[in-house]
Design an enzyme around this catalytic site. Structure first.
Site, PDB file in Angstrom:
ATOM      1  CG  HIS A  30      -2.423   0.203  -9.045  1.00  0.00           C
ATOM      2  ND1 HIS A  30      -1.251  -0.325  -9.482  1.00  0.00           N
ATOM      3  CD2 HIS A  30      -2.932  -0.696  -8.164  1.00  0.00           C
ATOM      4  CE1 HIS A  30      -1.066  -1.494  -8.890  1.00  0.00           C
ATOM      5  NE2 HIS A  30      -2.076  -1.741  -8.100  1.00  0.00           N
ATOM      6  CG  PHE A  87      -4.545  -7.825  -9.943  1.00  0.00           C
ATOM      7  CD1 PHE A  87      -4.379  -7.108 -11.117  1.00  0.00           C
ATOM      8  CD2 PHE A  87      -3.721  -8.928  -9.725  1.00  0.00           C
ATOM      9  CE1 PHE A  87      -3.422  -7.480 -12.056  1.00  0.00           C
ATOM     10  CE2 PHE A  87      -2.761  -9.305 -10.654  1.00  0.00           C
ATOM     11  CZ  PHE A  87      -2.620  -8.575 -11.825  1.00  0.00           C
ATOM     12  CD  GLU A  88      -4.824  -9.867  -5.658  1.00  0.00           C
ATOM     13  OE1 GLU A  88      -5.614  -8.992  -5.249  1.00  0.00           O
ATOM     14  OE2 GLU A  88      -3.690  -9.612  -6.121  1.00  0.00           O
ATOM     15  NE  ARG A 120     -21.974   4.927  -9.235  1.00  0.00           N
ATOM     16  CZ  ARG A 120     -21.211   5.333 -10.213  1.00  0.00           C
ATOM     17  NH1 ARG A 120     -20.314   4.522 -10.708  1.00  0.00           N
ATOM     18  NH2 ARG A 120     -21.315   6.543 -10.697  1.00  0.00           N
ATOM     19  CG  ASP A 140      -4.931  11.894  -6.962  1.00  0.00           C
ATOM     20  OD1 ASP A 140      -5.757  12.420  -7.726  1.00  0.00           O
ATOM     21  OD2 ASP A 140      -4.711  12.290  -5.795  1.00  0.00           O
ATOM     22  CB  THR A 141      -3.635   5.290  -8.141  1.00  0.00           C
ATOM     23  OG1 THR A 141      -2.952   4.177  -8.705  1.00  0.00           O
ATOM     24  CG2 THR A 141      -5.031   4.844  -7.776  1.00  0.00           C
TER      25      THR A 141
HETATM   26  N1  INI Z   1      -7.730  -3.090  -5.533  1.00  0.00           N
HETATM   27  C1  INI Z   1      -9.047  -2.788  -5.511  1.00  0.00           C
HETATM   28  O1  INI Z   1      -9.874  -3.693  -5.332  1.00  0.00           O
HETATM   29  N2  INI Z   1      -9.450  -1.501  -5.655  1.00  0.00           N
HETATM   30  C2  INI Z   1      -8.577  -0.474  -5.875  1.00  0.00           C
HETATM   31  O2  INI Z   1      -9.035   0.700  -5.997  1.00  0.00           O
HETATM   32  C3  INI Z   1      -7.184  -0.758  -5.936  1.00  0.00           C
HETATM   33  N3  INI Z   1      -6.228   0.304  -6.168  1.00  0.00           N
HETATM   34  O3  INI Z   1      -6.623   1.452  -6.383  1.00  0.00           O
HETATM   35  O4  INI Z   1      -5.029   0.082  -6.172  1.00  0.00           O
HETATM   36  C4  INI Z   1      -6.785  -2.119  -5.745  1.00  0.00           C
HETATM   37  N4  INI Z   1      -5.478  -2.456  -5.744  1.00  0.00           N
HETATM   38  C5  INI Z   1      -4.983  -3.703  -5.227  1.00  0.00           C
HETATM   39  C6  INI Z   1      -4.987  -4.810  -6.272  1.00  0.00           C
HETATM   40  O5  INI Z   1      -6.323  -5.224  -6.533  1.00  0.00           O
HETATM   41  C7  INI Z   1      -4.212  -6.049  -5.794  1.00  0.00           C
HETATM   42  O6  INI Z   1      -4.794  -6.561  -4.631  1.00  0.00           O
HETATM   43  C8  INI Z   1      -2.720  -5.745  -5.485  1.00  0.00           C
HETATM   44  O7  INI Z   1      -2.123  -5.067  -6.574  1.00  0.00           O
HETATM   45  C9  INI Z   1      -1.956  -7.072  -5.237  1.00  0.00           C
HETATM   46  O8  INI Z   1      -1.982  -7.911  -6.392  1.00  0.00           O
END
Ligand code: INI
Length: 158
Positions: A93, A62-63, A132, A90-91
């Site tokens: 997110h 996300f960052e 991968r 399972d998320t």
């Molecule tokens: N970040 C990932 O890089 N991969 C993931 O699978 C993941 N999951 O599954 O939650 C993930 N979450 C964290 C996200 O990228 C942020 O760092 C967090 O939400 C803080 O902003």
């Protein structure tokens, strides 16, 4: 007719930033190793003293866009490579993180004019991600090649 294409052997003068997500670092460390191996074999100095390569770490995929944006805007790099691994598990997110990372990275690339390579694995399982990231193939290698090609191509266009 002009055929405009990037080469993989024009490492000199190229400065590259790699942004790596720490989330799922079992996978992202492998992607980074593959990426650095490929860059090094194509003439990029990947040693700790390198003036051609910087590596930044972020908490998760996300960052990746915000830090890529900062690096791309700095004017110091011709290419930015992002590395991340988003595993569905399972998320729910998953969809949010993948959408924000992919949209954000493409926006940074277009708005800054600096190619930002989308090196984020999106898989259903950890097994697929491992395959991968080295068990079968290390996509970190491919992302590095794409960065070299785009760095060279953009030099020709600008
Ligand atoms: N970040 C990932 O890089 N991969 C993931 O699978 C993941 N999951 O599954 O939650 C993930 N979450 C964290 C996200 O990228 C942020 O760092 C967090 O939400 C803080 O902003």
């Amino acid at each position: 007719m002009a055929i405009i294409e990037g080469r993989f052997t024009e490492a000199s003068g190229l400065k590259i930033a790699v942004v790596v997500a720490r989330f799922n670092d079992l996978i992202t460390n492998k992607l980074l190793a593959g990426c650095l191996d490929c860059l090094s074999r194509h003439g990029i100095d990947t040693t700790n003293e390198s003036a051609q390569l910087d590596v930044a770490w972020v908490p998760g995929s996300f960052e990746l866009p915000i830090v890529s944006q900062s690096l791309a805007r700095s004017g110091k790099y011709q290419v930015v490579i992002t590395l991340g691994a988003v595993i569905r598990g399972d998320t729910p997110h998953f969809d949010v993180v993948v959408a924000e990372a992919s949209k954000g990275i493409s926006t940074v690339s277009r708005e800054t004019g600096i190619p930002v390579i989308f090196g984020v694995l999106t898989t259903d399982t950890m097994q697929q991600a491992l395959e991968r990231a080295g068990i079968k193939n290390n996509l970190g290698w491919s992302y590095a090649l794409q960065a070299l090609e785009m760095g060279s191509l953009m030099k020709k266009l600008n």
